[in-house]
Design an enzyme around this catalytic site. Sequence first.
Site, PDB file in Angstrom:
ATOM      1  N   THR A  60      11.460   6.486 -19.822  1.00 19.48           N
ATOM      2  CA  THR A  60      11.198   5.289 -20.633  1.00 19.48           C
ATOM      3  C   THR A  60      10.343   4.355 -19.785  1.00 19.48           C
ATOM      4  O   THR A  60      10.800   3.849 -18.758  1.00 19.48           O
ATOM      5  CB  THR A  60      12.521   4.598 -21.013  1.00 19.48           C
ATOM      6  OG1 THR A  60      13.370   5.547 -21.631  1.00 19.48           O
ATOM      7  CG2 THR A  60      12.270   3.432 -21.962  1.00 19.48           C
ATOM      8  N   LYS A  82      10.888   4.024 -28.619  1.00 21.55           N
ATOM      9  CA  LYS A  82      12.044   4.121 -27.709  1.00 21.55           C
ATOM     10  C   LYS A  82      12.570   2.736 -27.313  1.00 21.55           C
ATOM     11  O   LYS A  82      13.769   2.503 -27.238  1.00 21.55           O
ATOM     12  CB  LYS A  82      11.633   4.932 -26.477  1.00 21.55           C
ATOM     13  CG  LYS A  82      12.544   4.871 -25.293  1.00 21.55           C
ATOM     14  CD  LYS A  82      13.889   5.549 -25.509  1.00 21.55           C
ATOM     15  CE  LYS A  82      14.730   5.428 -24.237  1.00 21.55           C
ATOM     16  NZ  LYS A  82      16.099   5.861 -24.414  1.00 21.55           N
ATOM     17  N   LYS A 139      15.660  -2.640 -17.178  1.00 18.59           N
ATOM     18  CA  LYS A 139      14.238  -2.250 -17.289  1.00 18.59           C
ATOM     19  C   LYS A 139      13.822  -2.162 -18.765  1.00 18.59           C
ATOM     20  O   LYS A 139      12.805  -2.724 -19.167  1.00 18.59           O
ATOM     21  CB  LYS A 139      14.035  -0.890 -16.600  1.00 18.59           C
ATOM     22  CG  LYS A 139      12.801  -0.098 -17.055  1.00 18.59           C
ATOM     23  CD  LYS A 139      12.649   1.233 -16.313  1.00 18.59           C
ATOM     24  CE  LYS A 139      13.556   2.363 -16.719  1.00 18.59           C
ATOM     25  NZ  LYS A 139      13.336   2.982 -18.001  1.00 18.59           N
ATOM     26  N   LEU A 197      11.695  10.059 -14.707  1.00 18.23           N
ATOM     27  CA  LEU A 197      11.751   9.243 -13.479  1.00 18.23           C
ATOM     28  C   LEU A 197      12.326   7.853 -13.749  1.00 18.23           C
ATOM     29  O   LEU A 197      12.228   7.334 -14.854  1.00 18.23           O
ATOM     30  CB  LEU A 197      10.345   9.138 -12.890  1.00 18.23           C
ATOM     31  CG  LEU A 197       9.794  10.490 -12.390  1.00 18.23           C
ATOM     32  CD1 LEU A 197       8.287  10.434 -12.204  1.00 18.23           C
ATOM     33  CD2 LEU A 197      10.482  10.901 -11.091  1.00 18.23           C
ATOM     34  N   PRO A 198      12.908   7.223 -12.696  1.00 15.55           N
ATOM     35  CA  PRO A 198      13.699   6.013 -12.918  1.00 15.55           C
ATOM     36  C   PRO A 198      12.946   4.693 -12.995  1.00 15.55           C
ATOM     37  O   PRO A 198      13.526   3.701 -13.426  1.00 15.55           O
ATOM     38  CB  PRO A 198      14.640   6.002 -11.706  1.00 15.55           C
ATOM     39  CG  PRO A 198      13.892   6.719 -10.636  1.00 15.55           C
ATOM     40  CD  PRO A 198      13.038   7.727 -11.317  1.00 15.55           C
TER      41      PRO A 198
HETATM   42  P1  NAD Z   1      18.219   9.016 -12.436  1.00 14.78           P
HETATM   43  O1  NAD Z   1      18.060   7.900 -11.483  1.00 14.78           O
HETATM   44  O2  NAD Z   1      19.568   9.649 -12.624  1.00 14.78           O
HETATM   45  O3  NAD Z   1      17.192  10.212 -12.075  1.00 14.78           O
HETATM   46  C1  NAD Z   1      15.913  10.012 -11.568  1.00 14.78           C
HETATM   47  C2  NAD Z   1      15.584  11.155 -10.631  1.00 14.78           C
HETATM   48  O4  NAD Z   1      14.256  10.962 -10.124  1.00 14.78           O
HETATM   49  C3  NAD Z   1      16.505  11.239  -9.406  1.00 14.78           C
HETATM   50  O5  NAD Z   1      16.998  12.546  -9.248  1.00 14.78           O
HETATM   51  C4  NAD Z   1      15.605  10.825  -8.250  1.00 14.78           C
HETATM   52  O6  NAD Z   1      15.953  11.451  -7.015  1.00 14.78           O
HETATM   53  C5  NAD Z   1      14.257  11.301  -8.750  1.00 14.78           C
HETATM   54  N1  NAD Z   1      13.125  10.658  -8.083  1.00 14.78           N
HETATM   55  C6  NAD Z   1      13.010   9.369  -7.669  1.00 14.78           C
HETATM   56  N2  NAD Z   1      11.799   9.171  -7.088  1.00 14.78           N
HETATM   57  C7  NAD Z   1      11.152  10.362  -7.151  1.00 14.78           C
HETATM   58  C8  NAD Z   1       9.861  10.794  -6.726  1.00 14.78           C
HETATM   59  N3  NAD Z   1       9.001   9.958  -6.121  1.00 14.78           N
HETATM   60  N4  NAD Z   1       9.517  12.085  -6.933  1.00 14.78           N
HETATM   61  C9  NAD Z   1      10.379  12.953  -7.540  1.00 14.78           C
HETATM   62  N5  NAD Z   1      11.613  12.592  -7.963  1.00 14.78           N
HETATM   63  C10 NAD Z   1      11.985  11.323  -7.771  1.00 14.78           C
HETATM   64  O7  NAD Z   1      17.673   8.473 -13.833  1.00 14.78           O
HETATM   65  P2  NAD Z   1      18.007   9.041 -15.293  1.00 14.78           P
HETATM   66  O8  NAD Z   1      19.214   8.346 -15.829  1.00 14.78           O
HETATM   67  O9  NAD Z   1      17.943  10.534 -15.280  1.00 14.78           O
HETATM   68  O10 NAD Z   1      16.755   8.432 -16.101  1.00 14.78           O
HETATM   69  C11 NAD Z   1      15.461   8.985 -16.017  1.00 14.78           C
HETATM   70  C12 NAD Z   1      14.599   8.378 -17.121  1.00 14.78           C
HETATM   71  O11 NAD Z   1      15.171   8.686 -18.399  1.00 14.78           O
HETATM   72  C13 NAD Z   1      14.514   6.836 -17.059  1.00 14.78           C
HETATM   73  O12 NAD Z   1      13.224   6.439 -17.458  1.00 14.78           O
HETATM   74  C14 NAD Z   1      15.545   6.382 -18.060  1.00 14.78           C
HETATM   75  O13 NAD Z   1      15.247   5.097 -18.577  1.00 14.78           O
HETATM   76  C15 NAD Z   1      15.442   7.474 -19.105  1.00 14.78           C
HETATM   77  N6  NAD Z   1      16.654   7.692 -19.905  1.00 14.78           N
HETATM   78  C16 NAD Z   1      17.896   7.727 -19.325  1.00 14.78           C
HETATM   79  C17 NAD Z   1      19.019   7.954 -20.133  1.00 14.78           C
HETATM   80  C18 NAD Z   1      20.414   8.003 -19.550  1.00 14.78           C
HETATM   81  O14 NAD Z   1      21.381   7.947 -20.331  1.00 14.78           O
HETATM   82  N7  NAD Z   1      20.584   8.131 -18.250  1.00 14.78           N
HETATM   83  C19 NAD Z   1      18.864   8.155 -21.519  1.00 14.78           C
HETATM   84  C20 NAD Z   1      17.586   8.158 -22.059  1.00 14.78           C
HETATM   85  C21 NAD Z   1      16.479   7.914 -21.255  1.00 14.78           C
END
Ligand code: NAD
Length: 255
Positions: free
Chosen positions: A94, A169, A238, A64-65
């Site tokens: 994260t 992390k 963040k 989740l974001p």
């Molecule tokens: P993202 O914004 O692409 O995906 C988040 C998803 O959560 C979206 O599909 C959104 O619709 C969904 N969402 C939002 N609110 C919600 C709710 N209440 N219930 C259910 N679903 C909900 O984000 P991401 O890039 O996939 O990142 C997700 C996590 O992974 C974050 O914590 C980020 O820091 C971490 N992360 C990201 C990366 C990267 O390269 N993108 C790498 C490592 C870690």
Amino acid sequence: MEIGFIGLGNMGGPMSRRLIEAGHKLTVFDTRKEAMEPLVKLGAEAARSPADVAARVETVMTSLPSLTIGMKVVGGEDGIIRGNRVRRYVDLSTTGSRAARDTYEVLKPRGIVQIDSPVSGGVAGAEKGTLAVMVSGPRDEVELVRAALEVFGKVFYCGDKPGLAQSMKLANNFLSATGMAASSEAIAMGVKAGLDPSLMVDVINAGSGMNTATTQKFPRSVLPGTFDYGFGMGLMVKDVRLFLEEAESFGIPLE
Ligand code: NAD
């Protein structure tokens, strides 16, 4: 294994696809219907809410974001704690160690085990299953989900203390952010001096300045001018904020 997966974005989408392809049975939920559709086509069941996911399976994963959304998905009105089947919660987001400890306190009285499992390696790593997967939580419980985590990449057990994998992390992402900021400054300086930025990236990658900004982010998205490397700037902000908070909590002065 039966797994619930909540949050099917840039990371959660490909990670849940890989779980299905590895033979796991998935129940998925995302507030965006269009994020669920491709996974349902691959055989996943769509749930109506986090509580619905937690009513159907024992193991629930999230990606989740934000911290606020994470807390709502866990403890909100329609949150995971309202489901009566869930036994363990594996957070791949994260969040930093403080939020992990807060979630742990919400879940513990309900008998739900928390496993922190933030990942590193970007969207390409999520697609290919080459992420670094950091894990903390009770070792016997981690062993129960190890095979599923190995679908994402290489698993590193950090210890049983809640939030420990999150501290790992944040240290990683602080370095990644530093590499991006410093590489941008170095290349901007060179361009102003008259150097070609592609040549600069080639030289740095053959020399000692190499880092993931110069090997991946610059060639794939800065030099072509698309600037989208699958990791929202808000997510990096963040993570750097969380790192600073965490470092300051140990009395390390940062200013
Ligand atoms: P993202 O914004 O692409 O995906 C988040 C998803 O959560 C979206 O599909 C959104 O619709 C969904 N969402 C939002 N609110 C919600 C709710 N209440 N219930 C259910 N679903 C909900 O984000 P991401 O890039 O996939 O990142 C997700 C996590 O992974 C974050 O914590 C980020 O820091 C971490 N992360 C990201 C990366 C990267 O390269 N993108 C790498 C490592 C870690």
